[in-house]
Design an enzyme around this catalytic site. Structure first.
Site, PDB file in Angstrom:
ATOM      1  N   GLY A  75      -1.197  -1.452   6.845  1.00  0.00           N
ATOM      2  CA  GLY A  75      -2.634  -1.598   6.686  1.00  0.00           C
ATOM      3  C   GLY A  75      -3.289  -0.236   6.546  1.00  0.00           C
TER       4      GLY A  75
ATOM      5  N   GLN B 156      -4.100   2.242   8.720  1.00  0.00           N
ATOM      6  CA  GLN B 156      -3.366   3.357   9.317  1.00  0.00           C
ATOM      7  C   GLN B 156      -1.941   3.435   8.799  1.00  0.00           C
ATOM      8  OE1 GLN B 156      -4.291   5.843  11.291  1.00  0.00           O
ATOM      9  NE2 GLN B 156      -6.407   5.181  11.639  1.00  0.00           N
TER      10      GLN B 156
ATOM     11  N   ARG C 190       6.240  -7.833   6.824  1.00  0.00           N
ATOM     12  CA  ARG C 190       6.631  -9.168   6.396  1.00  0.00           C
ATOM     13  C   ARG C 190       6.513  -9.264   4.880  1.00  0.00           C
ATOM     14  NH1 ARG C 190       2.729 -12.805  10.067  1.00  0.00           N
ATOM     15  NH2 ARG C 190       1.269 -11.344   9.102  1.00  0.00           N
TER      16      ARG C 190
ATOM     17  N   SER D 208       1.415  -6.759   1.652  1.00  0.00           N
ATOM     18  CA  SER D 208       1.688  -5.410   2.142  1.00  0.00           C
ATOM     19  C   SER D 208       3.062  -4.926   1.710  1.00  0.00           C
ATOM     20  CB  SER D 208       1.583  -5.367   3.672  1.00  0.00           C
ATOM     21  OG  SER D 208       0.273  -5.633   4.102  1.00  0.00           O
TER      22      SER D 208
ATOM     23  N   GLN E  89       1.213  -7.250  18.424  1.00  0.00           N
ATOM     24  CA  GLN E  89       2.312  -6.342  18.729  1.00  0.00           C
ATOM     25  C   GLN E  89       3.372  -6.941  19.642  1.00  0.00           C
ATOM     26  OE1 GLN E  89       1.018  -2.467  20.016  1.00  0.00           O
ATOM     27  NE2 GLN E  89      -0.261  -2.137  18.212  1.00  0.00           N
TER      28      GLN E  89
ATOM     29  N   HIS F  88      -2.327   3.306  19.829  1.00  0.00           N
ATOM     30  CA  HIS F  88      -3.271   2.898  20.871  1.00  0.00           C
ATOM     31  C   HIS F  88      -2.438   2.379  22.035  1.00  0.00           C
ATOM     32  CE1 HIS F  88      -6.718   1.389  22.939  1.00  0.00           C
ATOM     33  NE2 HIS F  88      -6.588   0.122  22.595  1.00  0.00           N
TER      34      HIS F  88
END
Length: 344
Positions: free
Chosen positions: A26, A28, A48, A52, A85, A107
């Site tokens: 995405g 980042q 996946r 993307s 996640q 993060h």
């Protein structure tokens, strides 16, 4: 005083020769993958099958499934939404976390709140640029960099800090400076900033101001300009030089109003409620509520989102922005930058 690290302080050789898996492509993910690749590192993207996957392939990046990327990588950076996640980690990453590997985040939410518990024999650290992916990419291409944070959770190999710094250099963050922190500090301050000031605080302040003017009989269009549209002008001044620069730049009348009216709006009672919000973050109340909300299918999230989208300020703003093509040009520029940065 915070410790900052810059390119000249960092030896990236510790990361050379290792394969880095970027999980997710995405905002980042694409910036990290392309910046690292152009910095000479061995990068594989794990996603996946779908949009993307195809986008990363078109960008010339080595693309695999998440499990394949995790299996062959030495360093695994998870750049997926917080709520995704845990499931992806347990199903596709954890089975391939051999001793000596490194697990990374941008993060600290899932580590700090115990959603992910890596084995003790792997390094665990975070590197977090303080800006959106398209800016991380654009600054890198221009020879600059968005500053970032790094933190070490586990140092199984004795190289975790060196790896984190080398990674930060590879994505360009060390050009702007890397600030050392902890998972606890990064997570709690990031969530507090979002909730009390940047997102929650700002949107509620704007909405309350807009409603106050409209309910007093003023035109909604003027209310929009005075409470939302001009906010960017003020925030930009603060961003560039702090509150002092903003106050220097506005009229004396506006500055005087700042001093005498501001404390009437944001008083000690507001600060007390901010402390309550911080406590909810620190003791895990917020995290538990958000995790439960996702497990329940996001009913409250959906309700809040729909209510916000249907507020009068959104309708008024949409019409006014149609009259200001320069705003759409700015939005289109960001979209173009994301697309272009992924191609270059």
């Amino acid at each position: 005083m915070a410790t900052m690290y810059y390119e000249q302080n960092i030896n990236e050789e510790v990361l050379k020769g290792k394969k880095i898996a970027i999980i997710g492509y995405g905002s980042q993910g694409h910036a990290h993958a392309l910046n690292l690749k152009e910095s000479g590192f061995d990068v594989v993207v794990g996603v996946r099958p779908g949009g993307s996957f195809d986008a990363a392939k078109a960008d010339g990046v080595d693309v695999k499934t998440v499990a394949e990327a995790a299996q062959e990588a030495d360093v695994i950076q998870i750049l997926l939404p917080d709520e995704r996640q845990k499931a992806v980690y347990e199903a596709e990453i954890a089975p391939h976390l051999e001793a000596g590997k490194a697990l990374m985040f941008a993060h600290g939410f899932n580590i700090h709140f115990g959603q992910i518990t890596p084995p003790a024999d792997v390094d665990v650290f975070l590197v977090a640029p303080k800006g959106p992916g398209h800016l991380v990419r654009r600054q890198f291409q221009e020879g600059a960099g968005v500053p970032g944070l790094f933190a070490i959770h586990q140092d199984a190999t004795g190289q975790a800090k060196d790896l984190a710094l080398a990674y930060g250099k590879g994505i360009g963050a060390a050009r702007g400076g890397l600030l050392e922190t902890t998972f606890k500090e990064e997570t709690e301050t990031d969530l507090f900033g979002e909730q009390a000031v940047l997102c929650g605080g700002a949107t509620q302040l704007v909405k309350a101001g807009f409603e106050t003017l409209v309910e007093a009989g003023y035109q909604p269009e003027l209310a929009y300009f005075e409470t939302l549209h001009e906010l960017k002008l003020i925030v930009d001044l603060m961003f560039e030089g702090g509150m002092a620069t903003m106050r220097y730049s506005v009229s004396d009348t506006a500055e005087w109003g700042d001093y005498v009216a501001g404390p009437r709006i944001i008083d000690e009672s507001v600060k007390a409620r901010m402390k309550d919000v911080l406590t909810d973050i620190q003791d895990g109340t917020f995290a538990r509520r958000w995790i439960q909300e996702n497990e329940n299918g996001r009913p409250e999230y959906t309700k809040f989102k729909e209510a916000g989208a249907n507020h009068q300020i959104e309708e008024v703003g949409a019409k006014l922005r149609e009259m200001m093509p320069f705003i759409n040009e700015g939005k289109e520029k960001v979209v173009r930058e994301v697309a272009t940065s992924a191609k270059n």
